[in-house]
Design a protein around this motif. Sequence first.
Motif, PDB file in Angstrom:
ATOM      1  N   LEU A   1       7.077 -27.674   0.317  1.00  0.00           N
ATOM      2  CA  LEU A   1       5.731 -27.106   0.266  1.00  0.00           C
ATOM      3  C   LEU A   1       5.099 -27.430  -1.078  1.00  0.00           C
ATOM      4  CD1 LEU A   1       6.062 -23.498   1.796  1.00  0.00           C
ATOM      5  CD2 LEU A   1       5.064 -25.509   2.877  1.00  0.00           C
ATOM      6  N   GLN A   2       3.751 -27.607  -1.054  1.00  0.00           N
ATOM      7  CA  GLN A   2       3.017 -27.767  -2.294  1.00  0.00           C
ATOM      8  C   GLN A   2       2.629 -26.385  -2.828  1.00  0.00           C
ATOM      9  OE1 GLN A   2      -0.253 -30.493  -1.876  1.00  0.00           O
ATOM     10  NE2 GLN A   2       0.914 -31.885  -0.530  1.00  0.00           N
ATOM     11  N   ILE A   3       2.175 -26.361  -4.075  1.00  0.00           N
ATOM     12  CA  ILE A   3       1.834 -25.081  -4.698  1.00  0.00           C
ATOM     13  C   ILE A   3       0.657 -24.411  -3.989  1.00  0.00           C
ATOM     14  CG2 ILE A   3       0.319 -26.207  -6.374  1.00  0.00           C
ATOM     15  CD1 ILE A   3       2.550 -23.087  -6.920  1.00  0.00           C
ATOM     16  N   GLY A   4      -0.290 -25.246  -3.544  1.00  0.00           N
ATOM     17  CA  GLY A   4      -1.427 -24.680  -2.812  1.00  0.00           C
ATOM     18  C   GLY A   4      -1.000 -24.077  -1.483  1.00  0.00           C
ATOM     19  N   GLU A   5      -0.048 -24.712  -0.816  1.00  0.00           N
ATOM     20  CA  GLU A   5       0.454 -24.183   0.456  1.00  0.00           C
ATOM     21  C   GLU A   5       1.197 -22.869   0.248  1.00  0.00           C
ATOM     22  OE1 GLU A   5       1.060 -28.382   2.902  1.00  0.00           O
ATOM     23  OE2 GLU A   5       2.680 -27.584   1.672  1.00  0.00           O
ATOM     24  N   LEU A   6       1.911 -22.776  -0.899  1.00  0.00           N
ATOM     25  CA  LEU A   6       2.570 -21.512  -1.214  1.00  0.00           C
ATOM     26  C   LEU A   6       1.534 -20.400  -1.417  1.00  0.00           C
ATOM     27  CD1 LEU A   6       5.079 -19.853  -1.880  1.00  0.00           C
ATOM     28  CD2 LEU A   6       4.854 -20.632  -4.273  1.00  0.00           C
ATOM     29  N   ILE A   7       0.440 -20.740  -2.108  1.00  0.00           N
ATOM     30  CA  ILE A   7      -0.632 -19.747  -2.284  1.00  0.00           C
ATOM     31  C   ILE A   7      -1.207 -19.349  -0.929  1.00  0.00           C
ATOM     32  CG2 ILE A   7      -2.950 -19.423  -3.231  1.00  0.00           C
ATOM     33  CD1 ILE A   7      -2.144 -21.177  -5.579  1.00  0.00           C
TER      34      ILE A   7
ATOM     35  N   VAL B   1       8.038  -9.543   2.184  1.00  0.00           N
ATOM     36  CA  VAL B   1       9.111 -10.004   1.295  1.00  0.00           C
ATOM     37  C   VAL B   1       9.840 -11.202   1.899  1.00  0.00           C
ATOM     38  CG1 VAL B   1      11.315  -9.362   0.258  1.00  0.00           C
ATOM     39  CG2 VAL B   1       9.407  -7.755   0.222  1.00  0.00           C
ATOM     40  N   ALA B   2      10.157 -11.133   3.205  1.00  0.00           N
ATOM     41  CA  ALA B   2      10.871 -12.228   3.857  1.00  0.00           C
ATOM     42  C   ALA B   2      10.030 -13.498   3.874  1.00  0.00           C
ATOM     43  CB  ALA B   2      11.248 -11.817   5.278  1.00  0.00           C
ATOM     44  N   LEU B   3       8.742 -13.332   4.154  1.00  0.00           N
ATOM     45  CA  LEU B   3       7.876 -14.516   4.206  1.00  0.00           C
ATOM     46  C   LEU B   3       7.768 -15.173   2.837  1.00  0.00           C
ATOM     47  CD1 LEU B   3       6.069 -16.109   6.169  1.00  0.00           C
ATOM     48  CD2 LEU B   3       4.165 -14.656   5.471  1.00  0.00           C
ATOM     49  N   MET B   4       7.629 -14.377   1.799  1.00  0.00           N
ATOM     50  CA  MET B   4       7.518 -14.940   0.461  1.00  0.00           C
ATOM     51  C   MET B   4       8.834 -15.589   0.026  1.00  0.00           C
ATOM     52  SD  MET B   4       4.526 -14.879  -0.478  1.00  0.00           S
ATOM     53  CE  MET B   4       4.970 -15.581  -2.056  1.00  0.00           C
ATOM     54  N   TRP B   5       9.952 -14.992   0.414  1.00  0.00           N
ATOM     55  CA  TRP B   5      11.248 -15.572   0.046  1.00  0.00           C
ATOM     56  C   TRP B   5      11.418 -16.951   0.679  1.00  0.00           C
ATOM     57  CZ3 TRP B   5      15.700 -16.872   2.837  1.00  0.00           C
ATOM     58  CH2 TRP B   5      16.826 -17.146   2.066  1.00  0.00           C
ATOM     59  N   LEU B   6      11.007 -17.048   1.953  1.00  0.00           N
ATOM     60  CA  LEU B   6      11.112 -18.333   2.636  1.00  0.00           C
ATOM     61  C   LEU B   6      10.153 -19.350   2.013  1.00  0.00           C
ATOM     62  CD1 LEU B   6      11.333 -17.137   6.372  1.00  0.00           C
ATOM     63  CD2 LEU B   6      13.176 -18.092   4.973  1.00  0.00           C
ATOM     64  N   GLY B   7       8.931 -18.885   1.654  1.00  0.00           N
ATOM     65  CA  GLY B   7       7.971 -19.813   1.057  1.00  0.00           C
ATOM     66  C   GLY B   7       8.419 -20.340  -0.290  1.00  0.00           C
TER      67      GLY B   7
ATOM     68  N   GLY C   1      -1.314 -15.634   0.537  1.00  0.00           N
ATOM     69  CA  GLY C   1      -2.532 -15.006   1.055  1.00  0.00           C
ATOM     70  C   GLY C   1      -2.353 -14.494   2.459  1.00  0.00           C
ATOM     71  N   TYR C   2      -1.679 -15.278   3.319  1.00  0.00           N
ATOM     72  CA  TYR C   2      -1.473 -14.830   4.688  1.00  0.00           C
ATOM     73  C   TYR C   2      -0.486 -13.673   4.782  1.00  0.00           C
ATOM     74  CZ  TYR C   2      -4.203 -18.647   6.604  1.00  0.00           C
ATOM     75  OH  TYR C   2      -5.235 -19.476   6.931  1.00  0.00           O
ATOM     76  N   ALA C   3       0.479 -13.666   3.885  1.00  0.00           N
ATOM     77  CA  ALA C   3       1.416 -12.545   3.880  1.00  0.00           C
ATOM     78  C   ALA C   3       0.683 -11.236   3.613  1.00  0.00           C
ATOM     79  CB  ALA C   3       2.494 -12.774   2.825  1.00  0.00           C
ATOM     80  N   LEU C   4      -0.280 -11.279   2.676  1.00  0.00           N
ATOM     81  CA  LEU C   4      -1.067 -10.075   2.395  1.00  0.00           C
ATOM     82  C   LEU C   4      -2.095  -9.813   3.501  1.00  0.00           C
ATOM     83  CD1 LEU C   4      -1.650 -10.646  -1.435  1.00  0.00           C
ATOM     84  CD2 LEU C   4       0.048  -9.172  -0.325  1.00  0.00           C
ATOM     85  N   PHE C   5      -2.691 -10.884   4.046  1.00  0.00           N
ATOM     86  CA  PHE C   5      -3.695 -10.719   5.098  1.00  0.00           C
ATOM     87  C   PHE C   5      -3.089 -10.093   6.356  1.00  0.00           C
ATOM     88  CE2 PHE C   5      -5.425 -12.471   9.019  1.00  0.00           C
ATOM     89  CZ  PHE C   5      -6.745 -12.014   8.966  1.00  0.00           C
ATOM     90  N   LEU C   6      -1.885 -10.473   6.694  1.00  0.00           N
ATOM     91  CA  LEU C   6      -1.281 -10.015   7.941  1.00  0.00           C
ATOM     92  C   LEU C   6      -0.899  -8.535   7.901  1.00  0.00           C
ATOM     93  CD1 LEU C   6       0.942 -13.056   8.938  1.00  0.00           C
ATOM     94  CD2 LEU C   6      -1.174 -12.288   9.980  1.00  0.00           C
ATOM     95  N   LEU C   7      -0.909  -7.929   6.735  1.00  0.00           N
ATOM     96  CA  LEU C   7      -0.623  -6.494   6.686  1.00  0.00           C
ATOM     97  C   LEU C   7      -1.663  -5.701   7.475  1.00  0.00           C
ATOM     98  CD1 LEU C   7       0.438  -5.978   2.950  1.00  0.00           C
ATOM     99  CD2 LEU C   7       1.906  -6.094   4.977  1.00  0.00           C
ATOM    100  N   GLN C   8      -2.927  -6.166   7.383  1.00  0.00           N
ATOM    101  CA  GLN C   8      -3.987  -5.430   8.079  1.00  0.00           C
ATOM    102  C   GLN C   8      -3.871  -5.532   9.604  1.00  0.00           C
ATOM    103  OE1 GLN C   8      -6.084  -3.261   6.942  1.00  0.00           O
ATOM    104  NE2 GLN C   8      -6.905  -2.922   9.007  1.00  0.00           N
ATOM    105  N   PRO C   9      -3.691  -6.721  10.207  1.00  0.00           N
ATOM    106  CA  PRO C   9      -3.488  -6.751  11.659  1.00  0.00           C
ATOM    107  C   PRO C   9      -2.282  -5.953  12.122  1.00  0.00           C
ATOM    108  CG  PRO C   9      -4.018  -8.938  10.850  1.00  0.00           C
ATOM    109  CD  PRO C   9      -3.806  -8.074   9.644  1.00  0.00           C
TER     110      PRO C   9
END
Length: 626
Positions: free
Chosen positions: A295-301, A280-286, A305-313
């Motif tokens: 940031l561009q729209i692609g960078e936000l995407i 949530v914090a990462l998305m709010w900042l993005g 993606g990284y916000a969801l990816f980092l849940l697994q590590p």
Amino acid sequence: MRDYPPLVTAWTDRSAVASDPTVPDTRSPGRLLWWFIRNQGLLFVVCALLSLTWVLPGATAPWILGRAVDEGIVPGDTARLGVWVLALLAVTVVGAGSGVLYHTMVVRSWLVALYGTVSLVTHKSVQLGHVLPRRVPTGEVLSVSGSDSDQFGAFLEIVTRAIGEFIALVVVAVIVLRIDPELGAVILLVAPLLVLTSAPLLRPMGNAQTRERTRDSELTGRATDIVAGLRILRGIGGERTFGSNYAVQSQRVRHAGVRAGGWQALVESIGVLLSGLFVVALMWLGVARVRDGQLQIGELITFLGYALFLLQPIRTFFFLTQKATRAFVSARKSASVLGQPDPWPQDREGRLDPSGPLVDQASGLWVEPGELTVVVSADPDASAALADRLGRYLPRDVDPLSMDSDEDARGRAATAARRRAEEQRRTIQERDREQADRAWGVTLGGVDLADVPLEEVRRTILVSDTAAAVFAGTLQDAVDPHGRCTREQAEAALRAACAEDVYDITPGGWQGLLDERGRGLSGGQRQRLVLARALAHDPEVLVLVEPTSAVDAHTEAAIAERLGRHRLGRTTVVMSASPLLLHHADRVVFLSDGAVADRGTHDDLVARRPDYRRVVLRAASEEVPA
């Protein structure tokens, strides 16, 4: 690459680092876990590399997707979009293939750890023999071989996965730092923050898991005792009592498991909560950066993606702390078993002379070579102790200690309890070593058993007592486990033990399969099979303890007649008060209060010793099971 079954050794020395890589380092739980990693060698490295190639494509996929949006979709550049789509397809294929290979190799690594631990425990049990139950409860040994071996496999799996995901986390941080330094710093700090948050919970979780592990090993030992003595329990009507005790201990295991599960659930819930807050914090900042035009729209995407990816590590790191805690508990228990030192001195070079008399100084027993000598005693424990001395076995005067003498203690009390238990174990070890190192008091051909290697004693003197077991396997393996006999020799041993009926009822004859402990046989058949195994071994000196206690009178008479003929010219000592065996003895020795009171033939002792008559007549009047 090391494959299973792995190469291991029974010997472990806790006082020094062994140069042999197959020797586990049991000086501490951490060293033992590190030994498991080193022992797998290239296999562990391959698993870590495959983990990295499995995770890295997922780490680059959000960046590729973001570039495809900014360079292909937004400007409408079909060529650039095609390039990034092909790149995304390539990393997907690489990730999928690496995932399959990683799963295959990590299962192999798991099996190497699992079966390697089982092999270590087996070798240690073989090396120490009767010494191990003096120091470690049977349930503890079974738990190390059964459940702890699985914990080591799980530990190695999570470590290799954590290595790959840690490197992937670094790659993600580098990518995000290049896009936005502040967001990259958030990603770099989140993992240490999560670990620090959960760290205070690891100690109580470890203590709870230790308590569960200890109670479970005690439950296993109790179940083993009940199964081993089920026939006796049924005979005395003790099934209900022992069953109730087992039920009570089972509930204690359940309560300990619930408590351990509660701590584990708390750690996992904190991990899920903090992971969600991080996303949530990462998305709010993005979103704030996109709104401000940073940031561009692609960078936000990409950030999404990284916000969801980092849940697994992050979850992997939490699993790492949990499984490492469990593995540490298992390693501490395993080190206590595998680190038990061998009490027998290794510098003996003497040789036994089977052509000389067998003499026990403590009791005054003198056994002439080549004779069948029957020892009669009013106290069965005295006969059993004499048999142990004749075979150079340590006395059965020590009860094994639990790995945790006070399982309900917590914190400093638990640490103090473990230290007290360790001191008690060290005292038993020193006592065993002292007893094994001094003069034994039993000589064969004038040579004390303590002056020759233990292997020489075991080769020359065989003791077969009432605790001898029948293992699962073929009938041939049960009678001739070392594969030394011809068929004629094995058949002669069966006839001498009156065990031909075991051959007749076993489907497949010599290659027929027997159940563990010979469950498909009667008590008398198992006893006669054990006797046949001892006779087939054909040692220079054979010591038998109550070899006919579970057979009927007719069979016992046949055994008594055949035993002397089969062992003609070999020294044989039988601990028994059976008149049928006494009639066929070359010499009878009568023990009183653990010492030789008289010797002679059976008829002579009956005529001149009333106390001998009482012992023999009592044995003759006892009801013998069929």
